[in-house]
Write a protein that holds these residues in place. Sequence first.
Motif, PDB file in Angstrom:
ATOM      1  N   ILE A  59       0.846  -1.196   0.000  1.00 15.72           N
ATOM      2  CA  ILE A  59       0.000   0.000   0.000  1.00 15.72           C
ATOM      3  C   ILE A  59       0.885   1.250   0.000  1.00 15.72           C
ATOM      4  CG2 ILE A  59      -1.678   1.323   1.319  1.00 15.72           C
ATOM      5  CD1 ILE A  59      -2.705  -1.330   2.452  1.00 15.72           C
ATOM      6  N   TRP A  60       1.879   1.254   0.864  1.00 21.47           N
ATOM      7  CA  TRP A  60       2.743   2.444   0.949  1.00 21.47           C
ATOM      8  C   TRP A  60       3.594   2.605  -0.301  1.00 21.47           C
ATOM      9  CZ3 TRP A  60       2.737   6.628   4.019  1.00 21.47           C
ATOM     10  CH2 TRP A  60       1.854   6.598   5.088  1.00 21.47           C
ATOM     11  N   SER A  90       2.655   2.020  -3.284  1.00 22.59           N
ATOM     12  CA  SER A  90       1.845   2.686  -4.302  1.00 22.59           C
ATOM     13  C   SER A  90       1.666   4.157  -3.943  1.00 22.59           C
ATOM     14  CB  SER A  90       0.500   1.971  -4.468  1.00 22.59           C
ATOM     15  OG  SER A  90      -0.377   2.348  -3.442  1.00 22.59           O
ATOM     16  N   MET A  91       1.635   4.466  -2.651  1.00 21.66           N
ATOM     17  CA  MET A  91       1.497   5.880  -2.261  1.00 21.66           C
ATOM     18  C   MET A  91       2.780   6.664  -2.536  1.00 21.66           C
ATOM     19  SD  MET A  91      -1.347   6.045   0.374  1.00 21.66           S
ATOM     20  CE  MET A  91      -0.533   6.918   1.642  1.00 21.66           C
ATOM     21  N   TRP A 135       0.203   9.094  -4.448  1.00 25.73           N
ATOM     22  CA  TRP A 135      -0.605  10.138  -3.827  1.00 25.73           C
ATOM     23  C   TRP A 135       0.224  11.176  -3.098  1.00 25.73           C
ATOM     24  CZ3 TRP A 135      -5.100  12.337  -3.883  1.00 25.73           C
ATOM     25  CH2 TRP A 135      -6.100  11.716  -4.652  1.00 25.73           C
ATOM     26  N   TRP A 192       3.360   3.800  10.803  1.00 21.16           N
ATOM     27  CA  TRP A 192       1.938   3.709  10.508  1.00 21.16           C
ATOM     28  C   TRP A 192       1.393   2.343  10.926  1.00 21.16           C
ATOM     29  CZ3 TRP A 192      -0.951   0.661   7.008  1.00 21.16           C
ATOM     30  CH2 TRP A 192      -2.256   1.087   6.812  1.00 21.16           C
ATOM     31  N   PRO A 233      -4.669   5.232   3.673  1.00 22.17           N
ATOM     32  CA  PRO A 233      -4.017   4.206   2.843  1.00 22.17           C
ATOM     33  C   PRO A 233      -4.948   3.046   2.503  1.00 22.17           C
ATOM     34  CG  PRO A 233      -2.536   4.937   4.535  1.00 22.17           C
ATOM     35  CD  PRO A 233      -3.852   5.568   4.844  1.00 22.17           C
ATOM     36  N   PHE A 234      -5.795   2.633   3.457  1.00 20.34           N
ATOM     37  CA  PHE A 234      -6.744   1.552   3.173  1.00 20.34           C
ATOM     38  C   PHE A 234      -7.721   1.986   2.083  1.00 20.34           C
ATOM     39  CE2 PHE A 234      -5.659   0.226   7.564  1.00 20.34           C
ATOM     40  CZ  PHE A 234      -5.279  -1.064   7.296  1.00 20.34           C
ATOM     41  N   MET A 239      -7.308   4.264  -0.209  1.00 25.02           N
ATOM     42  CA  MET A 239      -6.595   4.334  -1.492  1.00 25.02           C
ATOM     43  C   MET A 239      -6.470   2.950  -2.108  1.00 25.02           C
ATOM     44  SD  MET A 239      -5.890   7.380  -1.958  1.00 25.02           S
ATOM     45  CE  MET A 239      -5.927   8.853  -0.999  1.00 25.02           C
ATOM     46  N   MET A 240      -6.111   1.987  -1.255  1.00 28.21           N
ATOM     47  CA  MET A 240      -5.927   0.623  -1.759  1.00 28.21           C
ATOM     48  C   MET A 240      -7.230   0.116  -2.375  1.00 28.21           C
ATOM     49  SD  MET A 240      -5.186  -2.796   0.478  1.00 28.21           S
ATOM     50  CE  MET A 240      -6.586  -2.536   1.550  1.00 28.21           C
TER      51      MET A 240
END
Lengths: 324, 428, 292
Positions: A148-149, A151-152, A159, A198, C42-43, C45-46
């Motif tokens: 997830i991170w 992709s951020m 993002w 996080w 983040p969740f 976004m996923m």
Amino acid sequence: MVRTRNRNDRRRSGLVISKRRFVASVTIPLLLYESLGIFVLGWAFVLMFFDYSPGRLGGPILGLGGSNPFVGLRNFVEMFSGDSVQATLFRTSLRNTIIFAVAVLPLNLAITLPLAWLLESIGNRFKSLYRTIYFLPVLTSSVGVALIWMSMYDPQAGWINAIIRAFGGTPVAWLSDPRAGFANVSIAMWAVIIAYLWQDYGYNMVIFIAALQGVPHELREAALIDGANSWQAFTRITLPLIRPTMLFVCVMTMLSSFQVFDVIQVMTNGGPNNQTQVLMLDIYKSAFRYQNMGWAAAESFVLFLVVMGVTLFQMRVLRTDWEY
Amino acid sequence: MKAKILALLIVLTLVLTACGSKGESAAPEGTIVLRFWVHTNNAFIAGYEAAIAAYEAEHPNVDIQLENFDYELYLQTLQTAMPAGEEADILQLFGTWTSQYYERLTPVPAEVMTVEQAQQTFYAAPIGGFIVDGVLYGMPQEFNMEYGGVLVNKTLYEAAGLTYPPQWRTMDDVIADAQALTQVDETGMMSVAGFHFACADPTAFSFLAGIKQRGGDYWNADHTAFTFNTPEARAQLQFMVDMVNAGVVDPVVFNDSTNFVIDAFFQGKVGIGYIGSWAIALGQTNYPDFADEWDYFYLPPIQGDPVFVADSGWGLTVSPNSQHQDIAWDFVRFVTANPEIAAQWNIASGTIPAMPAVAESPEIAAAMPWVPKALAILPYGEYLGNMPDRDLVVYEIIYPHVLNALQGVETVDQALQAIDTEANSTFR
Amino acid sequence: MAANTLSTPLAQPRKPFGWSRFLGRFLAYFILTLGLSFTLLPFVMMILSSFKTNLEVLRVPPTFWPENFTLENYLKIFNDPQLPLLRFYGNSAFVAVFNVTSTLFTSSLIGYMFAKFEFPGKKILFGWFLTMMMIPTQITMIPSYLILAKLGLINSLWGLVIFSAVDAFGIFMMRQFCETLPNELFDAARIDGAGEWQIYWRIVLPQLGAPLATLGILGFMFNWNAYLWPMIVLQKIEVRTLPIILTWFNSTHTGQGALVMAATVLIIMPILFVFLFFQRWIVQGFTMTGFK
């Protein structure tokens, strides 16, 4: 009288026998099983004095000797004074691990303690909802967290850079720019630290919440009535009372961050330019990517000593605190 | 309540597990089962499956079962399975690795192929690694050429108003095209790299080829030590740094870990992408929707002849623990030395044939139009040389330090010094 | 000092609801909600990315809502013969359930023995477990792996199980609880003629229900999310557990961000709901044991 005692004796001896039988039936398999553990430990200890790779034939006993020669303390000497790529990587990893652990601990406390305190102070039905959500990342597989991170953090479509662009800033290649840094720590290291924090803060939060619930309300109220402001009440009453928990949280956070692996392995695999290469990752790569298992065993021993040192140090502090 | 749900979960779990672990159907009587291990690459696997089908059609009593492992884990799998004698009968092997664990391998039987026959049948680079101390340990399947080949995006070329197909006589022509192809977004981040050469294999192999083309060498005379701190190496590394300074690629945003060349190219983010031709099949599989037109070309040399070095790529060998050595070797010969099967495998996997006879064949030219373009260069390929740990030298020493120099983290001199010291320390 | 201040009369009565108090509350909620969004974002976004097309997730700047809401990624995963998700769920479940069951059994049994029985060598054995608790897994990782290789248990789920049958920490915890159980309970049963195993099974185990449940759920979570050791042991794709399948899927589908996010959703979300359901126990376990 005599007869009863006899009977009691007999019964007692019968009991003793059945108890012994029970203990034996548990301990004998246990000892057999644990001898495997002793063997593993012994092997780990021996391995670090060899230049061992399972790809080579080696000697007759566990493949040690022959083309896997005994090298004595050479692995350790090399680690701290050699100029081979393994030695350089080890020193980089050790430094990165310390940076990581030293950065994570205060940041974690700075997030979890105030949040836990705020959460405890609002005291209503939203509390459990908040706590549940804060706790979600702890329950999540660290591989998922890392993906997830990642992709951020994507430099182009991520993002975080989108937000930076929206505010007119310069986007950053978070996970791959070896030149960017902040406070003398590379930007990639900060990126993995943020992802790690996080995932982790919910854990310390619930522990703090539990500790704060144990602080008697009357004490705080009394202090407030005496004209202390909330901050004074917190630092003078609450903080000293939860000190054992604080210390405990420090030990646990320190220990787990010294052994960090998952998030970093997935997000950067040690890059860029080895700036996020931590010890566990280096050990893993040495042992399994490059099959340099003797060297990796020596590295794990050093990590063990570091972890042990930190634990013992913190336990001493803990113990003095308990006495007080 | 909770206990019940927990119990339910456990039951569900066990049911699922039971469903998942149903054993494979047993082979009929009299069938010889051979296990065959390869690394995970869908294009390669498709090629192997076709070869197995062809072999099984000729030998109905043989059943070859293919199993695949991630590249990163494959070496580990081999090296731990071998001491336990657990490895498969037929093993896929990267030629250059042979010298690292030939102790656990078995020589190719003379009736299958002798060393002399092998040297005549295959190009020098693919066969070189399979020979250790004059003994042949396996048979090559591909010419693993990481040097020189580039993917070129025609759509981007035309959008930039450049001549297509590219007319490159020197590297300066390539750099000029690349500069015109590069695009930078309004925040200053490179969005299209004109010439992306900053991934591990391209950097390492263009560095080594450049040393050779400039008349130098990275080996000492008797191959017992590396010589990376030479004027030729300095000139080559400086040349690569100058390309970055000319703005053809931003090695911070384009490298192995972000915008890997195959992904970036097939997402339209690269004009000229430096990568071995094996990437073509992979890119086509992973990006079926990519709309831009593209083709594959070879770069001109830095100077003089296009001398380059190459690994001995993927090939096959047989486990010394196999119960059916003869059949296993027969299968290996069938796949690697039978021109027809070898050609089919090369086409399926998108690799350059290891045999000149196959590489020059019309069916290869029809299926892979870039191979004829490579024919003029292939004979100049030399084997990389047996290194104590090839992956360590290429991926942990050469690539990181060259990338450091490209990114400006180290100077050219620092990088060369570090490569020289660290590479030589791998000789223990 | 404290007594002194307490004895002085109150200077002024406590202020009723004032602006400062309201502001404080508002600020508290503001900060907490900020943290909440940081945790949730983040969740979100996923999940949103998983419904986009692979082209849309590459767009600069990124879109928030999926422009063309698509289930294509999920369908692709369900129809991918290389990714039999149920099988991987089964693998993970097998390892977790087996390990939890065996450690619960051994921990309670050995913990009970340490608490209530005297036998020669008890101190040494106890000291050994104390040492084992201090020794981190990375020390034993390499030889354990070599042993598995020798036993031919690489690529077998049993390889993940055999070294985890006894858990030093669980033994400690159970010993702690067993010590609080009154001896009369056992003596009475013995007089009634119950055998020692019967006592363990009928009397000790039921008493340990709550701590065993806590230990079990923590252990389940730990096993379910384990990454490094399964990655080393399980090299073949079909025997892998979920976290390693997820990294494998990521590395074989680089550049297909939406697809990878869909796989991530499928692999981490279902169990997240289960954990959420048991959250109270997990939190209790953390605060009680301090381990995760």
